[in-house]
Design an enzyme around this catalytic site. Structure first.
Site, PDB file in Angstrom:
ATOM      1  N   LYS A 171     -14.898   1.061 -20.645  1.00  0.00           N
ATOM      2  CA  LYS A 171     -16.297   0.703 -21.748  1.00  0.00           C
ATOM      3  C   LYS A 171     -17.541   1.721 -22.221  1.00  0.00           C
ATOM      4  CE  LYS A 171     -16.008  -2.835 -23.636  1.00  0.00           C
ATOM      5  NZ  LYS A 171     -15.066  -2.697 -25.133  1.00  0.00           N
ATOM      6  N   ASP A 215     -10.419  -1.612 -24.167  1.00  0.00           N
ATOM      7  CA  ASP A 215     -10.115  -2.517 -24.595  1.00  0.00           C
ATOM      8  C   ASP A 215      -9.166  -2.145 -25.653  1.00  0.00           C
ATOM      9  OD1 ASP A 215     -12.615  -1.689 -26.145  1.00  0.00           O
ATOM     10  OD2 ASP A 215     -12.436  -2.960 -26.913  1.00  0.00           O
ATOM     11  N   ASP A 274      -1.499  -5.954 -15.052  1.00  0.00           N
ATOM     12  CA  ASP A 274      -0.709  -6.901 -15.270  1.00  0.00           C
ATOM     13  C   ASP A 274      -0.206  -7.134 -16.875  1.00  0.00           C
ATOM     14  OD1 ASP A 274      -1.118  -7.939 -12.926  1.00  0.00           O
ATOM     15  OD2 ASP A 274      -1.933  -9.894 -13.504  1.00  0.00           O
TER      16      ASP A 274
END
Ligand code: NAD
Length: 363
Positions: free
Chosen positions: A190, A222, A250
């Site tokens: 980020k 993101d 995940d």
């Protein structure tokens, strides 16, 4: 001769480990030289030795070429203080082995493409590898504390910290892997809002100069999360920090269906003897709800062994042989409960391992 230490742990850990050792034995009978030694970690170690991370087990793990772990934890130990919990055994093993690179492949077996929550055409043929930094970042940064404020509120702080050398070493692992795969590396951070992200991007860009054959792209974490469900096949290797890696791996895992199918490897730096510390484990937990019933899917653990063949034993053909055998039994219709589909043949842990051994026998 490879020294393998097994840490079966709790719940379904010993069940999937037994199945995995049968697959290892298959290669042993065909000339692969190894010795195994079992050690205790997790709840079982707490019960018999009074702590979940016994020094003796840690010493054995550190002396091994490869550590294979089952799973740790269970409701019996949920209320223990944090430093005694079964997970402490796993965290200490990672720390002692200094494994900083966590490799999580998301591979969609053709027979299971309909089991994903995404459309089959999005996941069919998917083969991506997430490389997560495992020893730094916000999970370990100091200060990490909760304080009382004068107005009665509480204030909690976690600290995101990375040094350039920590970023450099994980980037090199990712570039090396990309080089022997699709030669494409995406790096997620980020950098628009975090200074650690800015440094991450700078260091990865610098390391890229040593890998001109690998195509590097930078992506905001993101956006990476969104792209993973929109069009996951655009990725080959994706490298990211500890926190984003936890979440993105995940997410990628879920693309391929059951948690019972997903292996992982955690690798350390090359040691003085030229070897590299390595811990292989399925990503699932101890599954207390099915433990002791012979129902666990052993494939995640068996595919973790395949990763050991690829990354620690330098036997990529044997790794591919295991993966092909798994693919074959799924194509024949064998399923454990977690991946069961209508019209397929439901089997337990032992029968799934039997089927994989039989598939290995086929030329
Ligand atoms: P879990 O992964 O153990 O189980 C989640 C669900 O998936 C359960 O319904 C379980 O039956 C199913 N499942 C998991 N692995 C399976 C397999 N191989 N075959 C068939 N079904 C499978 O996660 P949880 O329930 O959140 O945690 C249970 C315990 O495991 C907790 O104590 C937790 O702390 C621990 N845990 C350990 C690890 C580890 O050892 N690496 C990882 C995650 C959780």
């Amino acid at each position: 001769m490879f020294k393998i230490v097994t840490l079966p742990g709790d719940g379904i850990g010993p069940e999937v480990m037994d199945a995995t050792l049968r697959v290892l034995g298959w290669f042993g009978r065909r000339g692969f030289q190894y010795q195994t030694e079992e050690a205790l970690v997790g709840g079982i170690a707490y019960e018999s030795l009074g702590r979940s991370d016994p020094d003796e087990s840690m010493a054995k793990a550190k002396a091994a070429d490869v550590v294979l772990l089952g799973a740790v934890g269970g409701p019996k130990w949920d209320n223990l203080p944090f430093h005694q919990k079964p997970e402490r055994g796993l965290l200490r093993a990672r720390q002692e082995l200094q494994v900083f690179a966590n490799l999580r492949p998301a591979l969609c077996f053709d027979a299971l493409k309909d089991a994903s929550t995404l459309k089959p055409e999005i996941v069919s043929g998917l083969d991506i590898l997430i490389v997560r930094e495992l020893m730094g970042g916000v999970y370990f940064g100091e200060p990490k504390e909760t304080t009382d404020l004068p107005d009665g509120q509480k204030r909690a702080v976690d600290t995101q910290v990375y040094t350039s050398s920590e970023i450099d070493r994980i980037a090199r692992v990712a570039f090396e892997l990309a080089r022997v795969r699709g030669k494409k590396l995406a790096s997620a951070e980020k950098s628009n809002v975090m200074v650690t992200g800015v440094l991450w991007r700078q260091v990865v860009t610098e390391v890229a100069k040593d890998y001109p054959d690998v195509q590097l792209t930078h992506i905001l974490a993101d956006n990476a999360a969104m792209q993973l469900v929109r069009n996951p096949k655009q990725f080959d290797v994706l490298v990211t920090d500890n926190l984003f890696g936890d979440v993105l791996s995940d997410e990628a895992a879920q693309l391929t269906g059951s948690i019972g199918m997903l292996p992982s490897a955690s690798l350390g730096a090359k040691r003085a003897d030229g070897k590299q510390s390595a811990l292989y484990e399925p990503i699932h937990g101890s599954a207390p709800d099915i433990a002791g019933k012979g129902l666990a899917n052993p494939i995640a653990s068996i595919l973790s062994l395949a990763m050991a063949f690829r990354y620690s034993f330098a036997r990529p053909d044997d790794a591919a042989r295991i993966e092909k055998a798994v693919d074959a039994v799924l194509a024949e219709g064998y399923r454990t409960g977690d991946i069961m589909q209508p019209g397929k043949i439901q089997v337990g842990t032992t029968a799934m391992a039997d089927a994989i051994l039989k598939a290995l026998d086929k030329p």
